[in-house]
Design a protein around this motif. Structure first.
Motif, PDB file in Angstrom:
ATOM      1  N   PHE A  86      65.732 -19.423 -20.304  1.00  0.00           N
ATOM      2  CA  PHE A  86      66.272 -19.263 -18.944  1.00  0.00           C
ATOM      3  C   PHE A  86      65.247 -18.649 -18.014  1.00  0.00           C
ATOM      4  N   ILE A  87      64.631 -17.570 -18.483  1.00  0.00           N
ATOM      5  CA  ILE A  87      63.749 -16.818 -17.585  1.00  0.00           C
ATOM      6  C   ILE A  87      62.480 -17.625 -17.287  1.00  0.00           C
ATOM      7  N   MET A  88      61.984 -18.388 -18.286  1.00  0.00           N
ATOM      8  CA  MET A  88      60.800 -19.213 -18.043  1.00  0.00           C
ATOM      9  C   MET A  88      61.109 -20.324 -17.047  1.00  0.00           C
ATOM     10  N   PHE A  89      62.213 -21.022 -17.296  1.00  0.00           N
ATOM     11  CA  PHE A  89      62.560 -22.148 -16.426  1.00  0.00           C
ATOM     12  C   PHE A  89      62.739 -21.694 -14.983  1.00  0.00           C
ATOM     13  N   ILE A  90      63.462 -20.591 -14.811  1.00  0.00           N
ATOM     14  CA  ILE A  90      63.745 -20.180 -13.434  1.00  0.00           C
ATOM     15  C   ILE A  90      62.473 -19.682 -12.752  1.00  0.00           C
ATOM     16  N   ALA A  91      61.575 -19.078 -13.522  1.00  0.00           N
ATOM     17  CA  ALA A  91      60.319 -18.615 -12.921  1.00  0.00           C
ATOM     18  C   ALA A  91      59.491 -19.810 -12.453  1.00  0.00           C
ATOM     19  N   VAL A  92      59.409 -20.849 -13.298  1.00  0.00           N
ATOM     20  CA  VAL A  92      58.665 -22.056 -12.917  1.00  0.00           C
ATOM     21  C   VAL A  92      59.273 -22.681 -11.673  1.00  0.00           C
ATOM     22  N   ILE A  93      60.605 -22.782 -11.659  1.00  0.00           N
ATOM     23  CA  ILE A  93      61.265 -23.418 -10.523  1.00  0.00           C
ATOM     24  C   ILE A  93      61.020 -22.621  -9.246  1.00  0.00           C
ATOM     25  N   ALA A  94      61.185 -21.299  -9.328  1.00  0.00           N
ATOM     26  CA  ALA A  94      61.008 -20.477  -8.130  1.00  0.00           C
ATOM     27  C   ALA A  94      59.589 -20.597  -7.589  1.00  0.00           C
ATOM     28  N   ALA A  95      58.603 -20.602  -8.497  1.00  0.00           N
ATOM     29  CA  ALA A  95      57.215 -20.701  -8.051  1.00  0.00           C
ATOM     30  C   ALA A  95      56.952 -22.045  -7.387  1.00  0.00           C
ATOM     31  N   ILE A  96      57.456 -23.119  -7.995  1.00  0.00           N
ATOM     32  CA  ILE A  96      57.174 -24.443  -7.440  1.00  0.00           C
ATOM     33  C   ILE A  96      57.873 -24.643  -6.101  1.00  0.00           C
ATOM     34  N   VAL A  97      59.091 -24.111  -5.991  1.00  0.00           N
ATOM     35  CA  VAL A  97      59.790 -24.246  -4.721  1.00  0.00           C
ATOM     36  C   VAL A  97      59.029 -23.539  -3.603  1.00  0.00           C
ATOM     37  N   GLN A  98      58.501 -22.366  -3.939  1.00  0.00           N
ATOM     38  CA  GLN A  98      57.696 -21.633  -2.955  1.00  0.00           C
ATOM     39  C   GLN A  98      56.529 -22.501  -2.472  1.00  0.00           C
ATOM     40  N   LEU A  99      55.902 -23.183  -3.427  1.00  0.00           N
ATOM     41  CA  LEU A  99      54.762 -24.039  -3.126  1.00  0.00           C
ATOM     42  C   LEU A  99      55.180 -25.188  -2.213  1.00  0.00           C
ATOM     43  N   VAL A 100      56.298 -25.847  -2.595  1.00  0.00           N
ATOM     44  CA  VAL A 100      56.785 -26.969  -1.790  1.00  0.00           C
ATOM     45  C   VAL A 100      57.096 -26.504  -0.377  1.00  0.00           C
ATOM     46  N   GLU A 101      57.671 -25.310  -0.272  1.00  0.00           N
ATOM     47  CA  GLU A 101      58.004 -24.786   1.042  1.00  0.00           C
ATOM     48  C   GLU A 101      56.757 -24.648   1.902  1.00  0.00           C
ATOM     49  N   MET A 102      55.681 -24.145   1.293  1.00  0.00           N
ATOM     50  CA  MET A 102      54.451 -23.970   2.058  1.00  0.00           C
ATOM     51  C   MET A 102      53.865 -25.314   2.472  1.00  0.00           C
ATOM     52  N   VAL A 103      53.917 -26.305   1.546  1.00  0.00           N
ATOM     53  CA  VAL A 103      53.376 -27.627   1.869  1.00  0.00           C
ATOM     54  C   VAL A 103      54.177 -28.281   2.996  1.00  0.00           C
ATOM     55  N   VAL A 104      55.506 -28.200   2.904  1.00  0.00           N
ATOM     56  CA  VAL A 104      56.341 -28.813   3.941  1.00  0.00           C
ATOM     57  C   VAL A 104      56.102 -28.139   5.287  1.00  0.00           C
ATOM     58  N   GLU A 105      55.967 -26.826   5.274  1.00  0.00           N
ATOM     59  CA  GLU A 105      55.738 -26.096   6.511  1.00  0.00           C
ATOM     60  C   GLU A 105      54.433 -26.535   7.167  1.00  0.00           C
ATOM     61  N   ARG A 106      53.433 -26.816   6.306  1.00  0.00           N
ATOM     62  CA  ARG A 106      52.120 -27.184   6.819  1.00  0.00           C
ATOM     63  C   ARG A 106      52.114 -28.617   7.345  1.00  0.00           C
ATOM     64  N   TYR A 107      52.720 -29.556   6.582  1.00  0.00           N
ATOM     65  CA  TYR A 107      52.555 -30.965   6.937  1.00  0.00           C
ATOM     66  C   TYR A 107      53.745 -31.575   7.665  1.00  0.00           C
ATOM     67  N   SER A 108      54.907 -30.959   7.584  1.00  0.00           N
ATOM     68  CA  SER A 108      56.035 -31.560   8.292  1.00  0.00           C
ATOM     69  C   SER A 108      56.887 -30.478   8.940  1.00  0.00           C
ATOM     70  N   PRO A 109      56.371 -29.906  10.044  1.00  0.00           N
ATOM     71  CA  PRO A 109      57.097 -28.806  10.685  1.00  0.00           C
ATOM     72  C   PRO A 109      58.499 -29.212  11.126  1.00  0.00           C
ATOM     73  N   ALA A 110      58.668 -30.488  11.477  1.00  0.00           N
ATOM     74  CA  ALA A 110      59.987 -30.934  11.936  1.00  0.00           C
ATOM     75  C   ALA A 110      61.005 -30.804  10.814  1.00  0.00           C
ATOM     76  N   LEU A 111      60.614 -31.322   9.641  1.00  0.00           N
ATOM     77  CA  LEU A 111      61.503 -31.230   8.481  1.00  0.00           C
ATOM     78  C   LEU A 111      61.738 -29.768   8.128  1.00  0.00           C
ATOM     79  N   TYR A 112      60.664 -28.961   8.241  1.00  0.00           N
ATOM     80  CA  TYR A 112      60.779 -27.552   7.885  1.00  0.00           C
ATOM     81  C   TYR A 112      61.791 -26.851   8.771  1.00  0.00           C
ATOM     82  N   SER A 113      61.714 -27.149  10.065  1.00  0.00           N
ATOM     83  CA  SER A 113      62.626 -26.427  10.952  1.00  0.00           C
ATOM     84  C   SER A 113      64.059 -26.925  10.786  1.00  0.00           C
TER      85      SER A 113
END
Lengths: 205, 216
Positions: A86-113
């Motif tokens: 449980f703890i490994m899976f959720i850590a991986v997911i949380a980290a990757i989501v953070q990454l996706v959030e940063m990528v979306v914010e950078r390349y698609s501000p419209a979608l981000y907002s």
């Protein structure tokens, strides 16, 4: 190949994350008020699933399951770390989501907002975690199977949220009994959609 | 003397309200729309529903307590991951206990025990309450929300098991004579979509009683 295609179609229609397992219901109900935003969220979920599930598959196969560490040294073949799942899976997911959030914010501000605060919530979207746990429970053997399952269940979830958003847009113009407005009718419509998806049950390719 | 005044403060009317409010007007499922994810999949039978309700209550109450005790030391930027770590640790404990004590039920619940981690109730209460309040009220808030969640689970499971299988806790309650007279179990209630429809109807009744909750 045939097996993979079967798995793909099954995970979209028969084992649909929303209608068969109720996973990801929170964001499903919260964001399904207009089609465009829900499509954005749906795509984000497919994307996150396609990354997290294979990563979790490899972690599970080479780190966590019983005897998985034997590739390091034969002395470790008796180690079973599966209680850390449980703890490994959720850590991986949380980290990757953070990454996706940063990528979306950078390349698609419209979608981000338009996704606003809901993007971080993908980390706690049960569909993502549920997908990884199902992958572990059903013991998918190869990476190809895992990726197919990830794509299928992600697309199934996306389909479900776009479907309900379209219905809810139209619902604004219909006369629903006042206490049933909003949440209540959304549940009942989801239930009816679930029943209609059940006609795929028992389908064999 | 000191203890009794302490108790009075701990169980004051204001604190008790924290526990009871989620039962009705602030119910996590029907009003706050949290934690539906895992709520419905475990409601085919009463027994797993009750076990699930207990597990969620334990996790919500304890994680609220722990996070609230830590709230001043958690840097805001990494709070989500800290919260998830605390929740995941508690869920692992619950999972191991279930596997040891009630193996059959834990098999039935399958992935849904693990999904308590991503149950929005837990995170939602941490963010909305525990991060800004003292440990004891947070604990009560978690307890109340866990029980409020459990109530809905039990009601849905009661309806589904009664109509779907004619049993309660696995004991037959619909008498044989009914079946002899042509009554049969409604198989639809066992299927997943019916949980949603039952919940929709619960919301309908709840909001007809509390008209201030009606959405515009």
């Amino acid at each position: 190949m045939e097996n993979l295609f079967n798995l793909f179609v099954r995970s979209i229609f028969v084992d649909n994350m929303v209608f068969a397992y109720f996973l990801g219901m929170c964001s499903y109900l919260a964001i399904s008020k207009n089609v465009k935003t829900s499509f954005g969220l749906g795509v984000a979920v497919v994307f996150v699933m396609l990354i997290t599930m294979p990563v979790n598959f490899l972690i599970n196969k080479y780190l966590l399951s019983a005897g998985a560490l034997s590739w390091l040294s034969p002395a470790l073949s008796g180690v079973d770390l599966s209680f850390l799942t449980f703890i490994m899976f959720i850590a991986v997911i949380a980290a990757i989501v953070q990454l996706v959030e940063m990528v979306v914010e950078r390349y698609s501000p419209a979608l981000y907002s338009s996704l606003g605060i809901f993007l971080p919530l993908i980390a706690v979207n049960c569909a993502i975690m549920g997908g990884s746990l199902f992958m572990q429970e059903r013991e998918y053997q190869t990476l190809a199977e895992t990726v197919t399952f990830a794509a299928g269940s992600g697309i199934g979830w996306c389909l479900a949220i776009v479907g309900i958003a379209a219905i809810r847009e139209k619902l604004t113009y219909s006369q629903v009994p006042a206490p049933l407005k909003g949440l209540g009718i959304a549940f009942i419509v989801t239930g009816l959609m679930g029943i209609s998806f059940m006609c795929f049950l028992g389908m064999e390719l | 003397m000191k203890l009794s005044s302490c108790m009075k403060e701990w169980f004051s009317a204001k604190n008790m309200k924290l526990v009871t409010r989620p039962f009705g007007s602030d119910n996590p499922i029907t009003v706050q729309v949290l934690g539906i994810c895992s709520a419905l999949a475990v409601t085919v039978k009463l027994q797993p529903a009750i076990v699930m309700a207990l597990s969620v209550t334990v996790v919500t109450a304890l994680s609220n307590l722990i996070i609230s005790a830590l709230r001043n030391t958690i840097p805001p930027r990494v709070r989500i991951i800290v919260q998830l770590t605390v929740i995941a640790t508690l869920v692992i404990l619950v999972d191991q206990v279930l596997k040891a004590v009630a193996y059959e039920v834990s098999k039935q619940l399958s992935v849904f025990v693990g999904l308590i981690i991503t149950n929005c109730i837990v995170m939602g209460r941490l963010e909305a309450y525990a991060m800004a309040n003292k440990p004891w009220p947070s604990f009560l808030d978690g307890l109340g929300n866990g029980i409020g969640y459990g109530m809905i689970l039990v009601i849905v499971a009661f309806v589904r098991e009664l109509f779907g299988s004619g049993t309660l806790f696995g004991f037959r309650v619909v008498p044989e004579s009914f079946y002899a007279a042509g009554y049969s179990n409604n198989g639809l209630f066992i299927l997943p979509p019916m949980a949603l429809i039952v919940l929709g109807i619960i919301i309908w009744i709840h909001r007809s009683l509390h008209r201030d909750l009606i959405e515009k």
